[in-house]
Write an enzyme that holds these catalytic residues in place. Sequence first.
Site, mmCIF file in Angstrom:
data_model
loop_
_atom_site.group_PDB
_atom_site.id
_atom_site.type_symbol
_atom_site.label_atom_id
_atom_site.label_comp_id
_atom_site.label_asym_id
_atom_site.label_seq_id
_atom_site.Cartn_x
_atom_site.Cartn_y
_atom_site.Cartn_z
ATOM 1 N N SER A 65 -6.763 -2.839 2.488
ATOM 2 C CA SER A 65 -7.100 -2.340 1.158
ATOM 3 C C SER A 65 -7.448 -3.434 0.158
ATOM 4 C CB SER A 65 -5.967 -1.470 0.582
ATOM 5 O OG SER A 65 -5.890 -0.251 1.268
ATOM 6 N N ASN A 97 -10.423 -0.838 9.939
ATOM 7 C CA ASN A 97 -9.192 -0.202 9.485
ATOM 8 C C ASN A 97 -8.788 0.878 10.481
ATOM 9 O OD1 ASN A 97 -8.972 -1.239 6.467
ATOM 10 N ND2 ASN A 97 -11.119 -0.782 6.890
ATOM 11 N N ARG A 101 -12.241 3.023 10.250
ATOM 12 C CA ARG A 101 -13.302 2.771 9.274
ATOM 13 C C ARG A 101 -13.646 1.302 9.310
ATOM 14 N NH1 ARG A 101 -10.912 2.728 4.630
ATOM 15 N NH2 ARG A 101 -11.534 0.585 4.124
ATOM 16 N N GLY A 115 -7.437 5.446 4.750
ATOM 17 C CA GLY A 115 -6.800 6.321 3.780
ATOM 18 C C GLY A 115 -7.273 7.763 3.870
ATOM 19 N N ASP A 173 -15.705 -1.870 7.596
ATOM 20 C CA ASP A 173 -16.262 -2.327 6.327
ATOM 21 C C ASP A 173 -17.243 -3.469 6.556
ATOM 22 O OD1 ASP A 173 -14.604 -0.498 5.085
ATOM 23 O OD2 ASP A 173 -13.012 -1.964 4.711
ATOM 24 N N GLU A 201 -14.031 -6.030 8.583
ATOM 25 C CA GLU A 201 -12.778 -5.643 9.214
ATOM 26 C C GLU A 201 -12.863 -4.201 9.689
ATOM 27 O OE1 GLU A 201 -9.317 -5.245 6.652
ATOM 28 O OE2 GLU A 201 -10.618 -5.172 4.895
ATOM 29 N N GLU A 233 0.805 -1.219 0.000
ATOM 30 C CA GLU A 233 0.000 0.000 0.000
ATOM 31 C C GLU A 233 0.842 1.276 0.000
ATOM 32 O OE1 GLU A 233 -3.698 -0.339 2.532
ATOM 33 O OE2 GLU A 233 -2.568 -2.051 3.296
ATOM 34 N N TYR A 286 -8.760 2.495 -5.493
ATOM 35 C CA TYR A 286 -7.827 3.606 -5.685
ATOM 36 C C TYR A 286 -7.675 4.053 -7.128
ATOM 37 C CZ TYR A 286 -6.777 2.480 -0.884
ATOM 38 O OH TYR A 286 -6.892 2.239 0.461
#
Length: 316
Positions: free
Chosen positions: A144, A273, A253, A277, A255, A271, A18, A214
């Site tokens: 990611s 995070n 964050r 990002g 998901d 998950e 990443e 991305y």
Amino acid sequence: MSRGPWHVAVLMGGWSAERPVSLSSGEGVAKALESRGHKVTRIDMDRNVAARLSETKADVIFNALHGVPGEDGTVQGMMDLMGLTYTHSGLATSVIAIDKQLTKQALVPHGIPMPGGHIVDRESLFTADPLPRPYVLKPVNEGSSVGVAIVTAGGNYGNPIARDSVGPWQDFPQLLAEPYIRGRELTTAVLGDEALLVTELRPKSGFYDFDAKYTDGMTEHVCPAEIPAEITEACKALALRAHQLLGCKGASRSDFRWDDEKGIDGLYLLEVNTQPGMTPLSLVPEQAAKLGIDYATLVETIVEEALTRAGESRDG
């Protein structure tokens, strides 16, 4: 805690898969802080990172690293030993949250719904499926959507999976196998102790993998998500609860996958995070903006939280 001016070292880059995302996040953070009058030192992490951080003598480190070793507790432990103040989550939280299996062990006993599944050795995949198809294979400790594969009955990986087929089994000796959950991709940001909004992610093709995340134009972001109020509130409550149970700091964050044919029973946390990002396509800045929090204010809020926490720790 005043809003500065501060001297902030923005730690970014590194050598994980990443790295490009981290560089984009870090540069955005650096420019935002400079626009508000703060002094910024950019540090592209290498093996001399400890010496460089020490020499910088910043008030706070903005940890804009993604993946290993910047998000798994390694860098956090180093900064703890050095007595540095840094943003986002600490060592223990980072160790648990980067590991999808440890995250399940921490959250499921508290009623957080997560998919079942188990860790499998790569070699076993070439003999038999670990779960009925369709199922998902993913690295245990990457973010990611790096290295995620959906194995279906009619897919082209082979049955059983062929050793020479392209997939995460070529890069990782162990993988997490989970049942595939049909339906919709949802995500919720938490800032401090407040869940922000729910975004639905609609990839133009395939699923929400690294490229879809991305590459501009590959995924439609619907924010706020056009979902029942019950699901919105459940996502926000689960994201905040997971943030608190794991001990996350700053921003996180969560998901989700939601099988919309099953209502609330079809909602699963995938998950958490701990260092989401901060790129132009990232979800936390997007949700914050929808609530009237511009990017620079978001960055300052994350830095201020770290400085306040450090001050309380010293006072205590």
